[in-house]
Design an enzyme around this catalytic site. Structure first.
Site, PDB file in Angstrom:
ATOM      1  N   ILE A 271       0.506  -1.516  -1.223  1.00 61.66           N
ATOM      2  CA  ILE A 271      -0.019  -1.679  -2.615  1.00 61.66           C
ATOM      3  C   ILE A 271       0.861  -0.976  -3.506  1.00 61.66           C
ATOM      4  O   ILE A 271       1.009  -1.648  -4.649  1.00 61.66           O
ATOM      5  CB  ILE A 271      -1.485  -0.849  -2.423  1.00 61.66           C
ATOM      6  CG1 ILE A 271      -2.424  -1.617  -1.735  1.00 61.66           C
ATOM      7  CG2 ILE A 271      -2.040  -0.785  -4.071  1.00 61.66           C
ATOM      8  CD1 ILE A 271      -3.810  -0.854  -1.606  1.00 61.66           C
ATOM      9  N   ASP A 272       1.549  -0.212  -3.028  1.00 64.91           N
ATOM     10  CA  ASP A 272       2.587   0.641  -4.286  1.00 64.91           C
ATOM     11  C   ASP A 272       3.641  -0.286  -4.439  1.00 64.91           C
ATOM     12  O   ASP A 272       4.119  -0.375  -5.503  1.00 64.91           O
ATOM     13  CB  ASP A 272       2.991   1.652  -3.346  1.00 64.91           C
ATOM     14  CG  ASP A 272       3.546   2.941  -4.442  1.00 64.91           C
ATOM     15  OD1 ASP A 272       3.255   2.634  -5.918  1.00 64.91           O
ATOM     16  OD2 ASP A 272       4.174   3.776  -4.157  1.00 64.91           O
ATOM     17  N   ASP A 273       4.349  -1.160  -3.326  1.00 63.22           N
ATOM     18  CA  ASP A 273       5.309  -2.132  -3.427  1.00 63.22           C
ATOM     19  C   ASP A 273       5.021  -3.196  -4.126  1.00 63.22           C
ATOM     20  O   ASP A 273       5.600  -3.680  -5.079  1.00 63.22           O
ATOM     21  CB  ASP A 273       5.654  -2.279  -2.135  1.00 63.22           C
ATOM     22  CG  ASP A 273       6.804  -1.274  -1.325  1.00 63.22           C
ATOM     23  OD1 ASP A 273       7.902  -1.455  -1.385  1.00 63.22           O
ATOM     24  OD2 ASP A 273       6.209  -0.447  -0.641  1.00 63.22           O
TER      25      ASP A 273
END
Length: 708
Positions: free
Chosen positions: A422-424
């Site tokens: 999700i962060d990427d």
């Protein structure tokens, strides 16, 4: 460094000597690290990812178990690197500047002994003293105990039970493999195969570390599997001791809280060990087969299982235990992927725990875009094409929790199809927003899919985690082998802030009522999770500076007023923790001692984070921002980079830390560009630049936050 006298940025009365020159130098340095793929007309950035010596120690153990004869020279080069990392007191630490750590020290000792270092070698003698000072071999963590058992240096009875039958537990059970984090899942399932099959695979090797038990202090530390007198290892719950449960405070812990979850899991662990001795295990063959199928399936479209070092070595050894020959394609590919992590330097070998090309490429693109680089520049469009080629388009483990979302997302590594991040994904979406869409076919559609995928994984508390939604059953932290402090994947402020920033930087999304509801829940999560001192905990970067920066940036991106009381508290935290040199720094030790939050040796990356948080919150003209910008300009190296000694990346808090070698380049560049863009009359950047690429300059209206 010296700056040209005429290199002064002057905008509406603001005069900043050296700003343009620093940005130009940094941009040039970053472009110099771009890696073209001539065949595809695309390219990427990938900086080195550095970890502590346990990676090299584990690799030596792996090579010794796998094929020590043919890997003798490589083991020697790895050992040379490990020996050079030894501290003056004989121990090894887990981050730059940190204290000695028992598991890292014991692993290093064993690895060096495998490599041929004698007991009388000064390195080994001082290491033995360090092991004694740190409490003895008995204080090592569960994963270290497992590797010692695999080397016949410790009985399997002393290892927490990891039966493969756990893979048979259905999803409706409160405890099952999909209620733990992806990385723990990828590590533990091959370990469960090793637990079940190792005794039939391993051979006596004559290796011994009996000398580590010669002193009374070391003997007391090694009485059992327990972690110490207080039942803790570095503040993290440790595994249970064997036998009568009296060693290392086990009985005291049991009598003080008879009905605690920890004691329930301790009892289960003891029962499982009893069952392991039974001659008949009716579900064992089925469980091992199921674990094998799970593992082999997830080796597809992946740079090794989970594309992270621990699960990669575990999976190769598990394949061998299952009867796969050394020349089997899966085994050969596993070895090849491990070798891709090797870094040869000065006659030594060290390893990266994984590769970070998607993360580095996304952040480099964002930094360059903020620093005024046009979205249709060749490198920008080439990187955009490369990122699009890395979009995940096959179902992964995340679908066990979110079944109806369209498949999308981006991983951290080159290939990790089952585990997009999700962060990427949020970082990639923002990067693609900075690329000229007419130059990259399918860009808009990919952005829409990525955002839709991220939104589908919002946790029930309103925040976002790294890989899944609602993997937060805290009782699982009490499982005996949970002392790596990473069994769960909870929502966190830094990722939630980045998701909000993604939504705020993508034109048109905040006008959608459904998105407004999603954003409102995210805002409420950040309000609820703010620390008393105004900061936010940083899960994936060190630490409170990281969490506070990203939370502020996300909240400002969706239009929260900088005058909100909780925003002012966060601003005050950053200002109060500015160092005398004008920069900011924070040690990894703040994860163990929160009173150290925001305190530490100045680093360029943490200075950049603090600056971006303050600028986003309306502190452009504050003395703190001016001093921080001046620090970055004055401390820049001649090549446009910044020298950074301390580590600022987090793997598992209190257990595993990282140094991203590109953090000291693209984050300061982003901060300097953000500052220049925010000056009155400054260059278009951020949201305006993204909107301009699409031919529409949407006004960013304050986000309607509804409170009770």
């Amino acid at each position: 460094m010296d700056r040209q006298a005429d290199n002064t940025t002057s905008v509406n009365g603001h005069s900043v000597s050296g700003l343009d020159f620093a940005i130009e130098q940094s941009r040039g340095c970053l472009f110099g690290q771009f890696q073209w793929e001539e065949r595809t007309g695309s390219g990427f950035w990938c900086g080195e990812l550095e970890a502590d010596s346990t990676i090299e120690s584990d690799y030596i153990l792996f090579l010794y178990l796998f094929d020590r004869q043919s890997r003798h020279d490589k083991i020697a080069r790895l050992a040379a690197y490990i020996a050079r990392q030894q501290l003056d007191d004989g121990s090894w630490n887990i981050y730059e500047g940190g204290p000695g750590e028992i598991s890292a020290t014991v692993k290093a000792y064993v690895a060096l002994k495998i490599a041929g270092y004698g007991e009388d070698d000064p390195v080994m003698a001082s290491a033995r003293r360090a092991v004694e000072e740190l409490g003895g071999v008995g204080k090592v963590n569960s994963y270290t105990k497992i590797y010692l058992a695999m080397l016949n240096l410790q009985p399997w009875e002393d290892v927490p039970a990891i039966p493969p039958e756990v893979v048979l537990l259905p999803r409706f059970f409160y405890i099952n493999i999909y209620e733990i984090s992806y990385w723990s899942r990828a590590i533990l399932i091959p370990l469960s195969i090793l637990y079940a099959k190792w005794l039939g695979f391993s051979n006596p090797n004559g290796l011994t570390i009996s000398e580590l038990f010669r002193s009374p202090e070391a003997d007391r530390g090694a009485e059992g599997v327990g972690a110490g007198d207080d039942g803790e290892a570095g503040g993290i719950p440790g595994p249970v001791s064997k036998g009568d449960g009296k060693a290392n405070g086990g009985l005291r812990r049991y009598t003080e809280s008879i009905f605690s979850w920890r004691n329930i899991f301790i009892t289960i662990d003891l029962v499982l060990k009893k069952l392991e001795k039974a001659r008949v295990k009716p579900l064992r063959n089925l469980a091992v087969k199921k674990a094998e199928e799970w593992m082999v399936t997830r080796l597809e479209d992946s740079d090794g299982l989970g594309a992270i070092f621990p699960s990669m070595i575990n999976s190769v050894l598990a394949l061998r235990c299952l009867g796969y020959e050394v020349d089997h394609p899966l085994v050969l590919e596993g070895i090849e992927k491990l070798e891709e992590l090797e870094v040869e330097e000065g006659g030594e070998t060290h390893l990266q725990p994984c590769l970070s090309p998607v993360w580095d490429t996304a952040l480099a693109l964002n930094s360059l875009g903020e620093a005024g680089v046009a979205g249709d520049l060749d490198e920008m469009t080439a990187a955009g094409r490369w990122l699009l080629s890395k979009e995940v388009r096959r179902p992964g483990d995340w679908q066990k929790r979110v079944r109806n979302a369209e498949v999308s997302g981006w991983p951290f590594q080159f290939r990790n199809e089952f585990y997009p991040d999700i962060d990427d994904t949020a970082a990639v979406v923002m990067a693609l927003n900075r690329v000229a869409p007419g130059e990259v076919k399918g860009l808009r559609q990919a952005v829409e899919r990525g955002i839709g995928w991220v939104l589908s994984l919002q946790c029930s508390n309103g925040g976002w985690a790294a890989f899944d939604a609602d993997v937060e059953r805290k009782i699982l932290n009490e499982i005996p082998y949970a002392d790596h402090n990473a069994m769960l994947d909870p929502a966190c402020a830094d990722i939630t802030g980045r998701v909000l920033e993604m939504l705020g930087s993508t034109p048109g999304y905040l006008a959608d009522p459904k998105i407004q509801e999603v954003v409102q829940r995210g805002v409420q999560y950040l309000e609820d999770s703010q620390e008393e001192n105004g900061s936010w905990y940083g899960r994936w970067g060190v630490n409170y500076i990281y969490g506070t920066w990203q939370a502020l940036k996300g909240l400002m991106a969706i239009g929260i007023s900088p005058d909100e009381k909780y925003i002012r508290r966060a601003v005050a935290f950053l200002k109060e923790h500015q160092n005398e040199d004008g920069g900011w720094g924070e040690s990894c030790e703040s994860y163990t001692d929160p009173s150290l939050g925001g305190k530490g040796e100045t680093t360029a990356s943490q200075t950049a984070w603090a600056l971006m948080g303050l600028i986003a919150a309306g502190e452009l003209e504050s003395t703190a921002v001016e001093r921080g910008i001046r620090f970055l300009i004055d401390s820049q190296d001649a090549d446009g980079n910044w020298t950074e000694r301390c580590w600022t990346g987090t793997g598992f808090p209190r257990v595993f830390y990282l140094k991203y070698h590109m953090y000291s380049l693209y984050f300061p560049l982003f901060a300097l560009g953000m500052y220049r863009n925010a000056l009155p009359g400054g260059e278009a950047g951020g949201l305006e630049a993204a909107a301009a690429l699409r031919g529409t300059r949407e006004a960013l209206e304050p986000f309607p936050v509804h409170r009770d």
